[in-house]
Write an enzyme that holds these catalytic residues in place. Structure first.
Site, PDB file in Angstrom:
ATOM      1  N   SER A 145       4.330   6.440   7.304  1.00  8.84           N
ATOM      2  CA  SER A 145       3.181   6.248   8.190  1.00  8.84           C
ATOM      3  C   SER A 145       3.291   4.901   8.911  1.00  8.84           C
ATOM      4  CB  SER A 145       1.893   6.388   7.364  1.00  8.84           C
ATOM      5  OG  SER A 145       0.809   6.598   8.209  1.00  8.84           O
ATOM      6  N   ASP A 224      -0.792  17.604   7.502  1.00  5.41           N
ATOM      7  CA  ASP A 224      -1.150  16.181   7.515  1.00  5.41           C
ATOM      8  C   ASP A 224      -2.329  15.997   8.466  1.00  5.41           C
ATOM      9  OD1 ASP A 224      -1.227  13.424   8.184  1.00  5.41           O
ATOM     10  OD2 ASP A 224       0.902  13.201   7.716  1.00  5.41           O
ATOM     11  N   HIS A 257      -0.493  14.101   3.900  1.00  5.31           N
ATOM     12  CA  HIS A 257      -0.037  12.727   4.173  1.00  5.31           C
ATOM     13  C   HIS A 257       0.145  11.916   2.886  1.00  5.31           C
ATOM     14  CE1 HIS A 257       0.611   9.711   7.297  1.00  5.31           C
ATOM     15  NE2 HIS A 257      -0.185   8.850   6.685  1.00  5.31           N
TER      16      HIS A 257
HETATM   17  N1  LIG Z   1      -8.287   5.152   3.866  1.00  5.57           N
HETATM   18  C1  LIG Z   1      -7.907   5.915   4.983  1.00  5.57           C
HETATM   19  C2  LIG Z   1      -6.437   6.271   5.059  1.00  5.57           C
HETATM   20  C3  LIG Z   1      -5.572   5.539   4.108  1.00  5.57           C
HETATM   21  C4  LIG Z   1      -4.254   6.253   3.886  1.00  5.57           C
HETATM   22  O1  LIG Z   1      -4.137   7.454   3.974  1.00  5.57           O
HETATM   23  N2  LIG Z   1      -3.240   5.451   3.630  1.00  5.57           N
HETATM   24  C5  LIG Z   1      -1.935   6.020   3.456  1.00  5.57           C
HETATM   25  C6  LIG Z   1      -1.059   5.487   4.527  1.00  5.57           C
HETATM   26  S1  LIG Z   1      -1.736   5.919   6.119  1.00  5.57           S
HETATM   27  C7  LIG Z   1      -0.706   5.195   7.262  1.00  5.57           C
HETATM   28  O2  LIG Z   1      -0.184   4.150   7.223  1.00  5.57           O
HETATM   29  C8  LIG Z   1      -1.420   5.685   2.076  1.00  5.57           C
HETATM   30  O3  LIG Z   1      -0.239   5.619   1.848  1.00  5.57           O
HETATM   31  N3  LIG Z   1      -2.348   5.492   1.145  1.00  5.57           N
HETATM   32  C9  LIG Z   1      -2.027   5.053  -0.201  1.00  5.57           C
HETATM   33  C10 LIG Z   1      -1.838   6.157  -1.211  1.00  5.57           C
HETATM   34  O4  LIG Z   1      -1.492   5.804  -2.364  1.00  5.57           O
HETATM   35  O5  LIG Z   1      -1.990   7.348  -0.890  1.00  5.57           O
HETATM   36  C11 LIG Z   1      -8.675   7.183   4.994  1.00  5.57           C
HETATM   37  O6  LIG Z   1      -9.109   7.535   3.885  1.00  5.57           O
HETATM   38  O7  LIG Z   1      -8.784   7.799   6.042  1.00  5.57           O
END
Ligand SMILES: N[C@@H](CCC(=O)N[C@@H](CSC=O)C(=O)NCC(=O)O)C(=O)O
Length: 279
Positions: A145, A224, A257
């Site tokens: 991401s 996603d 995602h």
């Molecule tokens: N908090 C937000 C989205 C947060 C999210 O999905 N973070 C992803 C990376 S998104 C792009 O850079 C992530 O890797 N989160 C950490 C995990 O451990 O999953 C929302 O809820 O919309």
């Protein structure tokens, strides 16, 4: 620049360390994890860049990459995604400030003093890892991401540093999506011509890094929720096709995602890099 080990775990016959150090690039303490496979080494290195809201811990605990890294004899380095601390600028939103460094060197207030993640990764982190671990001084880069954007742009902008690059669900064209427009505007200012130097699609379109990577592996889940508005891999594919850059874009049916998606395909990425790191 001394690395201090804060935790050590045995995993897949190798050693996982959580580390911290005072960073000259960011002017803050920085944290990271390093997996060293079993054996004497020296080993090539895969740098992993995580996404929004992540620390070094998300990839380390959720991706399940270390079995493949042990099998292929690859060190994996996972740094934090930004500088952090009380004296460091922040924003209440999850997609700006601490945890959202976007792998650029900020030029704008209040971010410029500490948000220098491009220099941190491409200069300080690489130097530190090569000095402190048994590496072959050959490395590749991958990420997810925001970290996929980081992997692609840092590889294209600094191709002499990396043998190969791959990404999971990367922000393919940050100049054309809400996450990227917000972050690049804040960190680099309003001039969009400056942003273009940090947009993987525009870099490929403009020939930056051309001929440096035989293939770029990208996995993207079709379930996603960020695919249509934020990620847009079709823009990257079109740019690559136009200039003859090979990209293996795998649209994975049903995957979202999350790190469940990455855990499902991370071994393919480790293998992709290992084949190129050992040439
Ligand atoms: N908090 C937000 C989205 C947060 C999210 O999905 N973070 C992803 C990376 S998104 C792009 O850079 C992530 O890797 N989160 C950490 C995990 O451990 O999953 C929302 O809820 O919309």
């Amino acid at each position: 620049m001394t690395l201090t080990t804060t935790k050590t775990h045995a995993v897949h016959g190798g050693t996982l360390r959580y580390l911290k150090h005072d960073s000259a690039a960011t002017g803050t303490p920085m944290t990271l994890s390093v997996f060293v496979p079993p054996g004497e080494g020296p080993f090539p290195v895969l740098i992993w860049l995580s996404g929004l809201t992540c620390t070094e811990d998300n990839f380390t605990t959720k991706a399940g990459a270390y079995g493949a890294a042990a099998e292929h004899g690859v060190i994996i380095v996972a740094p934090d995604t930004s500088p952090r601390g009380e004296g460091v600028a922040d924003d209440p939103a999850y997609d700006l400030g601490q945890g959202a460094g976007f792998y650029v060197d900020a030029t704008q207030a209040p971010w410029a003093p500490h948000f220098r993640m491009e220099t941190y990764v491409t200069d300080e982190l690489i130097g530190l890892i090569d000095a402190e671990f048994p590496t072959t001084k050959v490395r590749s880069i991958s990420g997810h991401s925001m970290g996929g954007h980081g992997a692609l742009t840092l590889a294209l902008r600094h191709p002499h540093l990396f043998r190969s690059v791959s990404a999971f669900a990367p922000i393919a064209s940050p100049t054309r999506c809400p996450w990227g427009e917000k972050a690049l505007g804040a960190y680099l200012g309003p001039d969009r011509t400056v942003w273009a130097d940090h947009d993987a699609t525009l870099l490929i379109e403009g020939g930056t890094g051309q001929g440096c990577f035989d293939d770029i592996l990208i996995d993207q889940g079709d379930a996603d929720p960020f695919l249509a508005d934020q990620l847009k891999p079709e823009l990257l594919q079109a740019a690559a096709d136009a200039v003859g850059q090979r990209i293996t874009l795998r649209i994975q049916p049903g995957y979202d995602h999350s790190y469940f998606f990455m855990a499902s395909f991370v071994a393919d990425h480790v293998g992709f890099h290992a084949a190129r790191l050992k040439d």
